[in-house]
Design a protein around this motif. Structure first.
Motif, short mmCIF file in Angstrom:
data_model
loop_
_atom_site.label_atom_id
_atom_site.label_comp_id
_atom_site.label_asym_id
_atom_site.label_seq_id
_atom_site.Cartn_x
_atom_site.Cartn_y
_atom_site.Cartn_z
N TYR A 1 33.39 -98.55 18.58
CA TYR A 1 34.22 -98.00 17.51
C TYR A 1 35.27 -99.04 17.12
CZ TYR A 1 37.39 -95.02 14.90
OH TYR A 1 38.17 -94.49 13.91
N SER A 2 35.32 -99.37 15.83
CA SER A 2 36.20 -100.44 15.37
C SER A 2 37.27 -99.97 14.41
CB SER A 2 35.35 -101.53 14.68
OG SER A 2 34.36 -102.02 15.53
N GLY A 3 37.37 -98.67 14.15
CA GLY A 3 38.28 -98.20 13.12
C GLY A 3 37.58 -98.28 11.77
N THR A 4 37.88 -97.36 10.89
CA THR A 4 37.12 -97.23 9.65
C THR A 4 37.13 -98.49 8.78
OG1 THR A 4 37.39 -94.83 9.61
CG2 THR A 4 36.85 -95.91 7.52
N PRO A 5 38.27 -99.10 8.47
CA PRO A 5 38.23 -100.29 7.58
C PRO A 5 37.40 -101.43 8.15
CG PRO A 5 40.46 -99.42 7.76
CD PRO A 5 39.66 -98.73 8.82
N ILE A 6 37.57 -101.71 9.44
CA ILE A 6 36.81 -102.81 10.05
C ILE A 6 35.33 -102.46 10.12
CG2 ILE A 6 36.47 -104.13 12.18
CD1 ILE A 6 39.45 -103.95 12.66
N ALA A 7 35.04 -101.20 10.47
CA ALA A 7 33.65 -100.76 10.55
C ALA A 7 32.95 -100.87 9.20
CB ALA A 7 33.58 -99.32 11.07
N VAL A 8 33.62 -100.47 8.14
CA VAL A 8 33.04 -100.58 6.80
C VAL A 8 32.74 -102.04 6.48
CG1 VAL A 8 33.53 -100.34 4.33
CG2 VAL A 8 34.05 -98.46 5.89
N ALA A 9 33.67 -102.93 6.78
CA ALA A 9 33.47 -104.35 6.50
C ALA A 9 32.30 -104.92 7.29
CB ALA A 9 34.75 -105.12 6.80
N ILE A 10 32.23 -104.60 8.59
CA ILE A 10 31.15 -105.13 9.43
C ILE A 10 29.80 -104.57 8.99
CG2 ILE A 10 30.20 -105.11 11.77
CD1 ILE A 10 33.06 -105.25 12.82
N ASP A 11 29.74 -103.27 8.75
CA ASP A 11 28.48 -102.65 8.36
C ASP A 11 28.00 -103.16 7.01
OD1 ASP A 11 28.65 -101.23 10.69
OD2 ASP A 11 29.30 -99.36 9.77
N ALA A 12 28.92 -103.32 6.09
CA ALA A 12 28.54 -103.85 4.77
C ALA A 12 28.03 -105.29 4.90
CB ALA A 12 29.72 -103.78 3.82
N LEU A 13 28.67 -106.08 5.77
CA LEU A 13 28.24 -107.46 5.98
C LEU A 13 26.84 -107.50 6.59
CD1 LEU A 13 28.83 -110.50 6.00
CD2 LEU A 13 29.90 -110.19 8.24
N LEU A 14 26.58 -106.62 7.57
CA LEU A 14 25.26 -106.58 8.20
C LEU A 14 24.17 -106.24 7.20
CD1 LEU A 14 26.26 -104.68 11.47
CD2 LEU A 14 25.47 -107.07 11.33
N LEU A 15 24.42 -105.25 6.36
CA LEU A 15 23.42 -104.89 5.35
C LEU A 15 23.32 -105.97 4.28
CD1 LEU A 15 24.04 -101.05 4.96
CD2 LEU A 15 22.23 -102.23 6.25
N PRO B 1 29.50 -97.20 14.08
CA PRO B 1 29.51 -95.83 13.55
C PRO B 1 30.86 -95.47 12.92
CG PRO B 1 28.64 -95.91 15.80
CD PRO B 1 29.25 -97.25 15.52
N ILE B 2 30.79 -94.66 11.88
CA ILE B 2 31.99 -94.08 11.27
C ILE B 2 31.75 -92.57 11.27
CG2 ILE B 2 33.53 -94.12 9.28
CD1 ILE B 2 32.24 -96.75 8.45
N PRO B 3 32.24 -91.86 12.28
CA PRO B 3 31.78 -90.49 12.55
C PRO B 3 32.37 -89.40 11.67
CG PRO B 3 33.36 -91.18 14.21
CD PRO B 3 33.12 -92.37 13.34
N GLY C 1 29.57 -93.14 7.96
CA GLY C 1 28.75 -94.29 8.29
C GLY C 1 27.34 -94.16 7.75
N HIS C 2 26.76 -92.97 7.89
CA HIS C 2 25.42 -92.72 7.38
C HIS C 2 25.40 -92.84 5.86
CE1 HIS C 2 21.52 -90.21 8.00
NE2 HIS C 2 21.40 -91.00 6.95
N LEU C 3 26.42 -92.29 5.22
CA LEU C 3 26.49 -92.36 3.76
C LEU C 3 26.67 -93.80 3.28
CD1 LEU C 3 26.47 -90.66 1.18
CD2 LEU C 3 28.96 -90.48 1.37
N LEU C 4 27.42 -94.60 4.05
CA LEU C 4 27.57 -96.01 3.71
C LEU C 4 26.22 -96.72 3.78
CD1 LEU C 4 29.46 -98.47 3.16
CD2 LEU C 4 29.59 -98.75 5.66
N PHE C 5 25.47 -96.47 4.84
CA PHE C 5 24.14 -97.06 4.98
C PHE C 5 23.26 -96.64 3.81
CE2 PHE C 5 19.79 -97.41 6.29
CZ PHE C 5 19.74 -98.49 7.16
#
Length: 259
Positions: free
Chosen positions: A57-71, A120-122, A210-214
């Protein structure tokens, strides 16, 4: 629509023909593993890391940035390696008969990286109560993935994943230029395979951020990717422009597509 390839010019197989077949088989197995993992990943079940649990768990802003970068890594790899200009340069380094299987292996690796490092962004966006509603969404989810796989056979499953190319090379058959063909599903819409990804990404009883971001980034990439693919097809196959003018992109029966 699919550009099919014919192999009817016999040449002597190269020294690395068996290695090419092994490479193709490994690439295909990698695809199967990642495909099955993707189903479990979005279903939030079985596998250790899913879209909603298992990752740090990285906190929402960091998680969004990491997940967007991965995709984004997957999107860039998947699109750049599919472009004709890249293929022309790439096949000066690798034999043309392993170009497709190498592409499949790279795509599988980039998607596996996304699953491995996903944050994850739960926070819950929606939670559908009741067994009937949940069952309906799981049915749509399952049908979406089954449809994606089925449409790969409607095109040419072996060619799509590079197996036909390496097998033909082993037999001493040289690749020829693609020809224009319209399998039955492609007579209804231009991209029937991609239709399955919409319920596969979005159909879930519990939708998290997180799922919606994906799902959102995945669908956005599909919409961009099919336009790039169509541009290449129109340049490679003269018949494609006329086909596209009378066949809707995604929705059967939709009025003629306007550019």
């Amino acid at each position: 629509m699919v550009a099919t390839r014919q192999f009817n010019v016999r040449t002597r197989p190269g020294v690395g023909a068996v290695a090419a077949v092994v490479h193709g088989a490994v690439s295909y197995l990698a695809f199967l593993a990642v495909f099955l993992y993707a189903v479990a990943f979005l279903a939030d079940t079985i596998v250790p890391r899913t879209v909603d649990r298992g990752g740090p768990y990285s906190g929402t802003p960091i998680a969004v940035a990491i997940d967007a970068l991965l995709l984004g890594v997957f999107a860039v790899q998947h699109s750049v390696m599919a472009r004709p200009a890249f293929k022309r340069r790439w096949t000066t380094l690798v034999p043309p008969y392993v170009e497709r299987s190498t592409y499949v292996l790279a795509a599988s690796a980039s998607l596996a990286l996304a699953f491995w490092q996903w944050r994850p962004i739960p926070a819950v966006v929606w939670d559908v109560p009741g067994a009937a509603g949940q069952s309906l969404l799981w049915m749509l989810f399952t049908l979406g993935w089954v449809w994606v796989l089925a449409m790969s056979f409607a095109i040419d499953h072996l060619d799509l994943f590079g197996l036909r190319q390496v097998a033909r090379h082993l037999r001493g058959l040289a690749d020829q230029a693609p020809s224009f063909a319209v399998p039955l599903p492609h007579r209804l819409v231009r991209h029937p395979m991609t239709l399955g990804f919409f319920p596969a990404f979005l159909a879930t009883p519990t939708m998290t951020v997180g799922h919606l971001l994906f799902a959102g980034l995945g669908i956005a990439y599909i919409l961009v990717g099919v336009r790039l693919e169509e541009r290449d097809l129109a340049e490679e196959l003269p018949e494609y422009t006329a086909y596209a003018a009378v066949t809707p992109r995604f929705i059967p029966g939709l009025a003629r597509h306007r550019r």
